[in-house]
Design a protein around this motif. Structure first.
Motif, PDB file in Angstrom:
ATOM      1  N   ASN A   8      12.986 -21.560   8.741  1.00  8.99           N
ATOM      2  CA  ASN A   8      11.786 -21.348   9.553  1.00  8.99           C
ATOM      3  C   ASN A   8      11.442 -19.863   9.687  1.00  8.99           C
ATOM      4  O   ASN A   8      10.560 -19.517  10.453  1.00  8.99           O
ATOM      5  CB  ASN A   8      11.969 -21.945  10.950  1.00  8.99           C
ATOM      6  N   ALA A   9      12.142 -19.024   8.953  1.00  7.85           N
ATOM      7  CA  ALA A   9      11.960 -17.577   9.062  1.00  7.85           C
ATOM      8  C   ALA A   9      11.004 -17.067   7.980  1.00  7.85           C
ATOM      9  O   ALA A   9      10.616 -17.789   7.060  1.00  7.85           O
ATOM     10  CB  ALA A   9      13.317 -16.884   8.937  1.00  7.85           C
ATOM     11  N   LEU A  10      10.648 -15.803   8.125  1.00  2.09           N
ATOM     12  CA  LEU A  10       9.779 -15.118   7.178  1.00  2.09           C
ATOM     13  C   LEU A  10      10.413 -13.779   6.827  1.00  2.09           C
ATOM     14  O   LEU A  10      10.813 -13.029   7.716  1.00  2.09           O
ATOM     15  CB  LEU A  10       8.396 -14.891   7.790  1.00  2.09           C
ATOM     16  N   LEU A  11      10.510 -13.472   5.533  1.00  2.00           N
ATOM     17  CA  LEU A  11      11.011 -12.187   5.076  1.00  2.00           C
ATOM     18  C   LEU A  11       9.814 -11.367   4.621  1.00  2.00           C
ATOM     19  O   LEU A  11       9.033 -11.809   3.770  1.00  2.00           O
ATOM     20  CB  LEU A  11      11.993 -12.367   3.915  1.00  2.00           C
ATOM     21  N   VAL A  12       9.643 -10.184   5.193  1.00  5.36           N
ATOM     22  CA  VAL A  12       8.529  -9.300   4.856  1.00  5.36           C
ATOM     23  C   VAL A  12       9.108  -8.022   4.254  1.00  5.36           C
ATOM     24  O   VAL A  12       9.965  -7.386   4.857  1.00  5.36           O
ATOM     25  CB  VAL A  12       7.690  -8.938   6.107  1.00  5.36           C
ATOM     26  N   TYR A  13       8.628  -7.673   3.062  1.00  4.65           N
ATOM     27  CA  TYR A  13       9.125  -6.467   2.399  1.00  4.65           C
ATOM     28  C   TYR A  13       7.966  -5.701   1.771  1.00  4.65           C
ATOM     29  O   TYR A  13       6.864  -6.218   1.644  1.00  4.65           O
ATOM     30  CB  TYR A  13      10.181  -6.820   1.345  1.00  4.65           C
ATOM     31  N   ASP A  14       8.250  -4.481   1.358  1.00  4.70           N
ATOM     32  CA  ASP A  14       7.250  -3.610   0.736  1.00  4.70           C
ATOM     33  C   ASP A  14       7.006  -4.079  -0.695  1.00  4.70           C
ATOM     34  O   ASP A  14       7.785  -3.777  -1.602  1.00  4.70           O
ATOM     35  CB  ASP A  14       7.750  -2.167   0.758  1.00  4.70           C
ATOM     36  N   GLY A  15       5.953  -4.824  -0.901  1.00  2.00           N
ATOM     37  CA  GLY A  15       5.652  -5.386  -2.211  1.00  2.00           C
ATOM     38  C   GLY A  15       5.223  -4.351  -3.240  1.00  2.00           C
ATOM     39  O   GLY A  15       5.211  -4.639  -4.439  1.00  2.00           O
ATOM     40  N   ASP A  16       4.876  -3.147  -2.810  1.00  2.00           N
ATOM     41  CA  ASP A  16       4.499  -2.091  -3.743  1.00  2.00           C
ATOM     42  C   ASP A  16       5.724  -1.431  -4.375  1.00  2.00           C
ATOM     43  O   ASP A  16       5.592  -0.688  -5.337  1.00  2.00           O
ATOM     44  CB  ASP A  16       3.671  -1.014  -3.039  1.00  2.00           C
ATOM     45  N   CYS A  17       6.886  -1.710  -3.829  1.00  2.00           N
ATOM     46  CA  CYS A  17       8.118  -1.077  -4.294  1.00  2.00           C
ATOM     47  C   CYS A  17       8.819  -1.997  -5.296  1.00  2.00           C
ATOM     48  O   CYS A  17       9.262  -3.085  -4.946  1.00  2.00           O
ATOM     49  CB  CYS A  17       9.029  -0.790  -3.106  1.00  2.00           C
ATOM     50  N   ALA A  18       8.924  -1.541  -6.541  1.00  2.00           N
ATOM     51  CA  ALA A  18       9.566  -2.344  -7.588  1.00  2.00           C
ATOM     52  C   ALA A  18      11.042  -2.564  -7.278  1.00  2.00           C
ATOM     53  O   ALA A  18      11.587  -3.632  -7.567  1.00  2.00           O
ATOM     54  CB  ALA A  18       9.397  -1.665  -8.942  1.00  2.00           C
ATOM     55  N   PHE A  19      11.708  -1.580  -6.709  1.00  2.00           N
ATOM     56  CA  PHE A  19      13.119  -1.710  -6.337  1.00  2.00           C
ATOM     57  C   PHE A  19      13.290  -2.826  -5.305  1.00  2.00           C
ATOM     58  O   PHE A  19      14.168  -3.680  -5.437  1.00  2.00           O
ATOM     59  CB  PHE A  19      13.644  -0.373  -5.794  1.00  2.00           C
ATOM     60  N   CYS A  20      12.421  -2.838  -4.305  1.00  2.00           N
ATOM     61  CA  CYS A  20      12.483  -3.869  -3.259  1.00  2.00           C
ATOM     62  C   CYS A  20      12.206  -5.254  -3.844  1.00  2.00           C
ATOM     63  O   CYS A  20      12.921  -6.217  -3.545  1.00  2.00           O
ATOM     64  CB  CYS A  20      11.472  -3.572  -2.151  1.00  2.00           C
ATOM     65  N   ALA A  21      11.179  -5.350  -4.682  1.00  2.00           N
ATOM     66  CA  ALA A  21      10.822  -6.630  -5.298  1.00  2.00           C
ATOM     67  C   ALA A  21      11.966  -7.149  -6.171  1.00  2.00           C
ATOM     68  O   ALA A  21      12.273  -8.342  -6.160  1.00  2.00           O
ATOM     69  CB  ALA A  21       9.544  -6.487  -6.116  1.00  2.00           C
ATOM     70  N   LEU A  22      12.614  -6.253  -6.911  1.00  2.00           N
ATOM     71  CA  LEU A  22      13.742  -6.634  -7.747  1.00  2.00           C
ATOM     72  C   LEU A  22      14.854  -7.250  -6.906  1.00  2.00           C
ATOM     73  O   LEU A  22      15.372  -8.321  -7.223  1.00  2.00           O
ATOM     74  CB  LEU A  22      14.270  -5.413  -8.510  1.00  2.00           C
ATOM     75  N   TRP A  23      15.203  -6.607  -5.801  1.00  2.00           N
ATOM     76  CA  TRP A  23      16.325  -7.083  -4.993  1.00  2.00           C
ATOM     77  C   TRP A  23      15.987  -8.331  -4.193  1.00  2.00           C
ATOM     78  O   TRP A  23      16.836  -9.192  -3.985  1.00  2.00           O
ATOM     79  CB  TRP A  23      16.883  -5.958  -4.121  1.00  2.00           C
TER      80      TRP A  23
END
Length: 123
Positions: A8-23
């Motif tokens: 029921n949770a939501l994970l929000v991350y910096d989608g402009d960051c390729a490093f973040c998207a990779l992980w």
């Protein structure tokens, strides 16, 4: 954090960051239970109670009852898994003094993510 709570949770991350998207992608493939995922560009930050600075500086795990940022968000992801090993690691990361070290490690990675493998200028 329970498995049901994580669903029921939501994970929000910096989608402009390729490093973040990779992980985020690697964690989605590795962990059996994963929350809904959205990027900072897609998220309604005002509705979530997050500022642009919050989104830029941290990954967020948002449940109906808590907002967890950075290392605490990662710990929450692990504590919501079915396998006892992941849950144990999540609780360990949430226990002092390990939580202090995890927070320092997260801040260092976040600060220098533009220099890490798979990063781009947007990081």
């Amino acid at each position: 954090m329970t498995t049901r709570g994580l669903r029921n949770a939501l994970l929000v991350y910096d989608g402009d960051c390729a490093f973040c998207a990779l992980w985020v992608g690697r964690l989605q493939c590795t962990l059996k239970v994963f929350p809904r995922v959205t990027t900072s560009a897609e998220a309604d930050t005002e509705e979530l109670g997050l500022s642009d600075t919050d989104i830029r500086d941290y990954v967020w795990l948002i449940t109906p009852t808590r907002h967890m940022a950075g290392a605490a968000a990662f710990s929450g992801l692990l504590r919501g898994q079915r396998h006892w090993g992941w849950r144990f690691l999540g609780h360990l990361l949430d226990t002092w003094p390990v939580s202090l070290l995890a927070d320092i490690g997260y801040r260092l990675v976040a600060r220098f993510r533009h220099r890490l493998p798979a990063s781009t200028a947007a990081c």
